[in-house]
Enzyme design. Structure first.
Site, short mmCIF file in Angstrom:
data_model
loop_
_atom_site.label_atom_id
_atom_site.label_comp_id
_atom_site.label_asym_id
_atom_site.label_seq_id
_atom_site.Cartn_x
_atom_site.Cartn_y
_atom_site.Cartn_z
N HIS A 54 1.90 -7.04 -2.49
CA HIS A 54 1.41 -6.98 -1.11
C HIS A 54 1.94 -5.75 -0.36
O HIS A 54 2.90 -5.85 0.39
CB HIS A 54 1.82 -8.27 -0.39
CG HIS A 54 1.02 -8.55 0.83
ND1 HIS A 54 0.66 -9.82 1.22
CD2 HIS A 54 0.50 -7.73 1.78
CE1 HIS A 54 -0.04 -9.76 2.33
NE2 HIS A 54 -0.14 -8.50 2.71
N HIS A 56 0.74 -2.31 1.95
CA HIS A 56 -0.28 -1.52 2.64
C HIS A 56 0.13 -0.05 2.52
O HIS A 56 0.90 0.45 3.35
CB HIS A 56 -0.39 -1.95 4.10
CG HIS A 56 -0.81 -3.38 4.26
ND1 HIS A 56 -2.14 -3.75 4.37
CD2 HIS A 56 -0.11 -4.53 4.30
CE1 HIS A 56 -2.22 -5.07 4.47
NE2 HIS A 56 -0.99 -5.57 4.44
N ARG A 58 -1.77 2.50 2.82
CA ARG A 58 -2.54 3.33 3.77
C ARG A 58 -3.13 4.57 3.08
O ARG A 58 -4.01 4.48 2.30
CB ARG A 58 -1.69 3.77 4.99
CG ARG A 58 -0.85 2.67 5.61
CD ARG A 58 -1.64 1.74 6.47
NE ARG A 58 -0.76 0.87 7.22
CZ ARG A 58 -1.06 -0.39 7.52
NH1 ARG A 58 -2.20 -0.93 7.17
NH2 ARG A 58 -0.22 -1.13 8.21
N ASN A 88 -7.23 -3.05 3.41
CA ASN A 88 -7.66 -2.88 4.81
C ASN A 88 -7.30 -1.47 5.32
O ASN A 88 -6.63 -1.30 6.31
CB ASN A 88 -7.05 -3.96 5.70
CG ASN A 88 -5.54 -3.95 5.70
OD1 ASN A 88 -4.91 -3.51 4.75
ND2 ASN A 88 -4.94 -4.41 6.79
N LYS A 142 -9.08 -9.51 -2.15
CA LYS A 142 -8.31 -9.87 -0.95
C LYS A 142 -9.26 -10.30 0.14
O LYS A 142 -10.25 -9.62 0.44
CB LYS A 142 -7.49 -8.66 -0.46
CG LYS A 142 -6.78 -8.86 0.90
CD LYS A 142 -5.59 -9.79 0.82
CE LYS A 142 -5.00 -10.18 2.17
NZ LYS A 142 -4.16 -9.21 2.80
N HIS A 177 -5.24 -14.14 3.32
CA HIS A 177 -4.51 -14.20 4.59
C HIS A 177 -5.06 -15.44 5.29
O HIS A 177 -6.22 -15.46 5.69
CB HIS A 177 -4.79 -12.91 5.37
CG HIS A 177 -4.08 -12.81 6.67
ND1 HIS A 177 -3.23 -11.77 6.98
CD2 HIS A 177 -4.06 -13.61 7.76
CE1 HIS A 177 -2.74 -11.93 8.20
NE2 HIS A 177 -3.23 -13.04 8.70
N HIS A 230 1.70 -14.37 2.21
CA HIS A 230 2.67 -14.53 3.31
C HIS A 230 2.60 -15.87 4.05
O HIS A 230 2.30 -15.93 5.23
CB HIS A 230 2.63 -13.37 4.30
CG HIS A 230 1.27 -12.88 4.71
ND1 HIS A 230 0.23 -13.70 5.00
CD2 HIS A 230 0.82 -11.62 4.89
CE1 HIS A 230 -0.81 -12.96 5.33
NE2 HIS A 230 -0.48 -11.71 5.27
N ASP A 302 4.64 -7.41 2.17
CA ASP A 302 3.71 -7.09 3.25
C ASP A 302 4.17 -5.83 3.98
O ASP A 302 4.15 -5.77 5.22
CB ASP A 302 3.53 -8.25 4.24
CG ASP A 302 2.28 -8.08 5.09
OD1 ASP A 302 1.49 -7.14 4.83
OD2 ASP A 302 2.09 -8.87 6.03
N HIS A 306 3.24 1.42 10.42
CA HIS A 306 2.48 1.98 11.54
C HIS A 306 3.32 3.07 12.19
O HIS A 306 4.53 3.15 11.95
CB HIS A 306 2.17 0.88 12.58
CG HIS A 306 1.25 -0.16 12.06
ND1 HIS A 306 -0.10 0.06 11.89
CD2 HIS A 306 1.48 -1.43 11.65
CE1 HIS A 306 -0.66 -1.05 11.40
NE2 HIS A 306 0.28 -1.96 11.24
#
Ligand code: DOR
Ligand code: ZN
Length: 423
Positions: A54, A56, A58, A88, A142, A177, A230, A302, A306
């Site tokens: 898991h 991200h 990016r 995502n 996902k 999720h 999660h 997770d 950002h």
């Protein structure tokens, strides 16, 4: 490739020597084979490199938040040797074209990787086309039941069933999720001028429970492999426990849902804003019990980087998520030192079970013939979390200032030493 010998390593509680030859664990035992390079690591433990399903990563149009190079460095420092990237992104991993764009970027990876591809109400045909190419680098589908830094959520039962059908047909787990969008909207509407301390109420635990309930009932009907990402609430752990034998359901938890709760928001503010939200101490305790009793199968970080400038915006404008690659194993090893669970359990939930669930061949164990993905840990090395020293681009953390004992000192990926911490 030079042959590497890890001498006097503590492996599964016994002092042993481990020989790496051509990416592979060639020998584990008490003999002392010759090698080109030797590391005497007496006093240190070797565990299988963590497999994190898991992450991200990016990159693409959000490379200012993170890219494959910075994410890899963070993973290596955290003792993580395999990551699964989440879809995502901008653009999202919804079709072969966008997956191919990601494949290009991922060439910079310094750890093993696979991709989780998005299943939405709109992309089922393209998704099937993508899966028809039999991609070996796709780990799972996902599915988001609620918006969470993306609008690609599915809230229609028939759509979910179709996605589960694909999961069964292509023999790929579907990672979900579980927060239910309509429920999140209903609770959110009850609060005027919210602050971060309302986050747990607005994305109410009831909404996660509702999603998990529905997903399990559908997985029972369809028979696919359901991987709940999660999990954050005590109730969900209870539901999963009650259904483990009745369907193919697997449960992931994050270090943050295990170890911290909404109390921390008083100091961490938006740095602790995450979906699902940080819950309560009661949930922390039930999740820990879930690990001990075997209801929880895996740990996923997770890792959701950002920009600091975004996280410093006021609550409703700040994105959810924070980095986790560098803090996961140190936090969990600290729990071993505290006696919460043993090292065998840590290995189970950070690599062994994950490799089994996602069919990673010859990974997730220290065994002759397996890939030499290895993390060397020092159970006595103390640490303090200071986000300014992170390798990720996201240099903030809800754990800022926290200290503990037990850290990663070396990380090998496919037999190559890719990270070494000055001991
Ligand atoms: O807090 C979160 N951040 N939860 C998610 O589900 C998505 C993630 C992100 O992509 O930032
Ligand atoms: Zn996520």
């Amino acid at each position: 490739m030079p042959e590497i010998l890890l001498k006097n390593a503590s492996i599964n509680g016994k002092i042993q020597n481990l020989l790496i030859k051509n990416n592979i664990i060639d020998y584990v035992g008490t003999n002392l084979p010759d090698a080109d390079i030797e590391y005497d690591i007496r006093g240190l433990d070797v565990i299988p490199g963590m497999i994190d399903p898991h992450v991200h990563v990016r990159d693409l149009k959000q490379s200012e938040k993170e890219d494959w190079s910075s994410a890899s460095n963070a993973a290596l420092k955290g003792g993580i040797t395999t990551v699964f990237d989440m879809p995502n992104t901008r653009p999202p991993t919804v079709n072969l074209q966008f997956l191919n764009a990601k494949r290009e970027k991922a060439k910079l990876a310094k750890v093993n990787y696979k991709f989780n591809v998005a299943a939405t109400s709109q992309n089922l045909k393209e998704l099937a086309e993508l899966l028809d190419t039999k991609p070996e680098d796709v780990a799972a589908l996902k599915l988001f039941l609620a918006g969470s830094n993306s609008n690609e959520f599915v809230d229609d039962e028939e759509d979910i069933k179709q996605i589960f059908d694909l999961s069964l047909k292509y023999n790929l787990p579907v990672i979900v999720h579980t927060e239910w969008q309509k429920c999140v909207e209903e609770y959110s509407a009850k609060v005027q001028n919210p602050t971060v301390s309302d986050h747990n109420f607005m994305r109410n635990s009831e909404c996660s429970v509702k999603g998990t309930d529905l997903l399990i009932s559908l997985a029972k009907e369809i028979g696919n492999k359901l991987y709940l990402a999660h999990i954050s609430t005590a109730e969900e752990i209870d539901i999963i426990k009650a259904n483990k034998e009745k369907c193919r359901v697997f449960c992931e938890v994050t270090p943050h849902h295990l170890l911290i709760n909404e109390e921390i928001l008083k100091t961490a503010g938006n740095f602790g804003k995450v979906n699902p939200p940080l819950r309560t101490e009661k949930d922390n305790k039930r999740i820990m019990q879930g690990i001990i009793e075997g209801t929880v199968d895996t740990i996923g970080t997770d890792h959701a980087p950002h920009l600091l400038s975004e996280k410093l915006k006021e609550y409703s404008q700040a994105p959810s998520g924070f980095p986790g690659l560098e803090t996961a194993l140190p936090l969990l090893i600290n729990e071993v030192n505290k006696g919460s669970f043993d090292l065998k359990k840590l290995i189970e939930i950070t690599s062994f079970n994950t490799a089994k669930i996602f069919n990673l061949k010859n990974r997730g164990q220290i065994k002759e013939g397996y890939f030499a993905d290895l993390t060397v840990i020092d159970m006595n090395k103390t640490w303090k979390i200071e986000a300014k020293n992170f390798k990720t681009k996201a240099k903030y953390s809800p754990y800022e200032g926290m200290s503990g004992k037990g850290d990663v000192v070396m990380t090998f990926v496919n037999g190559e030493l890719r990270f070494e911490n000055n001991r």
